[in-house]
Motif scaffolding. Structure first.
Motif, mmCIF file in Angstrom:
data_model
loop_
_atom_site.group_PDB
_atom_site.id
_atom_site.type_symbol
_atom_site.label_atom_id
_atom_site.label_comp_id
_atom_site.label_asym_id
_atom_site.label_seq_id
_atom_site.Cartn_x
_atom_site.Cartn_y
_atom_site.Cartn_z
ATOM 1 N N HIS A 57 0.834 -1.209 0.000
ATOM 2 C CA HIS A 57 0.000 0.000 0.000
ATOM 3 C C HIS A 57 0.867 1.256 0.000
ATOM 4 O O HIS A 57 0.584 2.219 -0.725
ATOM 5 N N GLU A 58 1.918 1.245 0.819
ATOM 6 C CA GLU A 58 2.807 2.398 0.874
ATOM 7 C C GLU A 58 3.562 2.554 -0.444
ATOM 8 O O GLU A 58 3.737 3.679 -0.947
ATOM 9 N N ALA A 59 4.009 1.435 -1.011
ATOM 10 C CA ALA A 59 4.727 1.482 -2.290
ATOM 11 C C ALA A 59 3.837 2.061 -3.383
ATOM 12 O O ALA A 59 4.272 2.909 -4.176
ATOM 13 N N GLN A 60 2.599 1.636 -3.433
ATOM 14 C CA GLN A 60 1.671 2.144 -4.448
ATOM 15 C C GLN A 60 1.420 3.640 -4.267
ATOM 16 O O GLN A 60 1.325 4.382 -5.249
ATOM 17 N N SER A 61 1.329 4.078 -3.006
ATOM 18 C CA SER A 61 1.134 5.511 -2.746
ATOM 19 C C SER A 61 2.325 6.317 -3.243
ATOM 20 O O SER A 61 2.153 7.383 -3.861
ATOM 21 N N LEU A 62 3.529 5.825 -2.983
ATOM 22 C CA LEU A 62 4.735 6.535 -3.412
ATOM 23 C C LEU A 62 4.877 6.516 -4.940
ATOM 24 O O LEU A 62 5.307 7.509 -5.540
ATOM 25 N N LEU A 63 4.528 5.401 -5.553
ATOM 26 C CA LEU A 63 4.585 5.310 -7.012
ATOM 27 C C LEU A 63 3.566 6.238 -7.655
ATOM 28 O O LEU A 63 3.826 6.840 -8.705
ATOM 29 N N ASN A 64 2.401 6.356 -7.029
ATOM 30 C CA ASN A 64 1.312 7.175 -7.573
ATOM 31 C C ASN A 64 1.536 8.667 -7.387
ATOM 32 O O ASN A 64 1.203 9.468 -8.268
ATOM 33 N N GLN A 65 2.068 9.052 -6.247
ATOM 34 C CA GLN A 65 1.973 10.447 -5.840
ATOM 35 C C GLN A 65 3.298 11.192 -5.701
ATOM 36 O O GLN A 65 3.309 12.357 -5.317
ATOM 37 N N THR A 66 4.417 10.519 -5.968
ATOM 38 C CA THR A 66 5.704 11.195 -5.845
ATOM 39 C C THR A 66 6.537 11.043 -7.110
ATOM 40 O O THR A 66 6.223 10.228 -7.980
ATOM 41 N N GLU A 67 7.574 11.823 -7.170
ATOM 42 C CA GLU A 67 8.517 11.726 -8.283
ATOM 43 C C GLU A 67 9.735 10.897 -7.907
ATOM 44 O O GLU A 67 10.717 10.850 -8.645
ATOM 45 N N LEU A 68 9.662 10.222 -6.780
ATOM 46 C CA LEU A 68 10.781 9.380 -6.363
ATOM 47 C C LEU A 68 11.018 8.287 -7.391
ATOM 48 O O LEU A 68 10.071 7.713 -7.947
ATOM 49 N N SER A 69 12.279 7.987 -7.639
ATOM 50 C CA SER A 69 12.593 6.881 -8.537
ATOM 51 C C SER A 69 12.263 5.568 -7.841
ATOM 52 O O SER A 69 12.097 5.516 -6.618
#
Length: 325
Positions: A269-281
């Motif tokens: 869930h956290e990974a999906q949030s970061l993939l969806n909402q950030t520009e982090l590689s």
């Protein structure tokens, strides 16, 4: 019999990890065996027995048969006053204490460690399915005269064998203990079915435990905790003052999945949030989630979702430019 909720335990409660420490805490003689013991408590014989036990946490299993008297027992979140024969349980990680009258007549109890349980297959196969050894269900209850007679007979058989010089005595002891556990389970189920307060408490406590488990996982994820050992069931169960097997059983009952699967779900869930909402590689996200290599994160994410992190972003129609604020 009356039961009331207890206040949370204080931080200075000792954790007794072996039987020698336990008997020292209650001011009794040390056990004959380091992982198993059974005793008949008779105040006329054991004048030095401690009638008041200060709160302590422990790592063993115990079933006590109180035969007569008036006693106040504290088990986990509950305080119980018993005025007739009753069964009382101790289970790993539980906080317990008691106060007994000076004229308390008699009791029997068996106590054994996890090492003893794990070294005997018959006990290991049944122990984690026994409701009275589950932390939130280990609540004392009173029993009827005919039930007292049956259980007393089993305790006496175990005690006689324990005090013998037979080389194979523990083979018979384990068989007797297994039989005792099944009889106690039958009585517990009969009692719990008729006790609406206990039933409601069990459901509420299980829900609360899972929510605390979820919050603890999230806390470590959000804090960018890089130590993956802090996301193991063993570590998190210890933080919640419960047994890993118990935590796993509760999560299964509440969510139909294992505790480790529940942890993995929260990480996804956290990974999906970061993939969806950030520009982090993807590499940066992997590091934030405690993966040393992005390839490990890719493998984990694909195993959980059936697609790679990169494909997940692509299917969501996301690109790094779309992540800018």
């Amino acid at each position: 019999m009356s039961r009331t909720k207890q206040q949370p335990p204080s931080d200075d409660i000792p954790y007794l990890r072996d039987l020698v420490s336990f008997y020292k805490h209650v001011k009794a003689r040390p056990p004959l065996h380091k992982d198993f013991d059974i005793r008949e408590i008779d105040p006329e014989v054991l004048k030095s027995y401690d009638y008041v036990a200060r709160p302590f946490r422990h790592s063993f299993y115990c079933i006590t048969l109180f035969l007569q008297g008036d006693v106040t027992l504290n088990a986990g979140f509950w305080k119980t006053r018993l005025s007739k024969p009753a069964l009382y349980f101790k289970t790993p990680c539980q906080v317990v204490s008691w106060m007994k009258p000076q004229q308390w007549l008699k009791e029997y109890f068996i106590v054994f460690t996890e090492n003893f349980m794990l070294s005997h297959k018959a006990l290991a196969e049944i122990i984690f399915d026994l409701p009275f050894f589950q932390l939130e269900k280990a609540i004392p209850f009173e029993i009827e005269p005919e039930e007292v007679e049956l259980l007393t007979g089993l305790y006496l058989q175990i005690l006689k064998e324990y005090q013998s010089d037979n080389a194979d005595k523990f083979e018979l002891i384990v068989s007797y203990v297994h039989t005792l556990l099944i009889h106690v389970r039958r009585l517990y189920n009969k009692y719990a079915k008729a006790d609406e307060t206990l039933t409601a408490h069990i459901h509420q406590h299980e829900y609360s435990l899972v929510e605390k488990f979820r919050a603890l996982i999230r806390k470590h994820i959000i804090a960018d905790d890089q130590d993956r050992r802090h996301r193991t069931v063993k570590y998190l169960a210890a933080q919640l003052s419960t047994h890993p097997n118990h935590l796993n059983a509760v999560v299964k009952r509440q969510h139909q999945k294992t505790a480790i699967a529940f942890i993995h779900e929260q990480i996804v869930h956290e990974a999906q949030s970061l993939l969806n909402q950030t520009e982090l590689s993807i590499k940066e996200i992997a590091f934030r989630l405690g993966f040393n290599e992005s390839s490990h994160f890719n493998h984990f994410f694909k195993k959980q979702t059936r697609i790679t992190p990169a494909l997940y972003r692509k299917e969501k129609g996301l690109s790094f430019s779309q992540h800018s604020l």
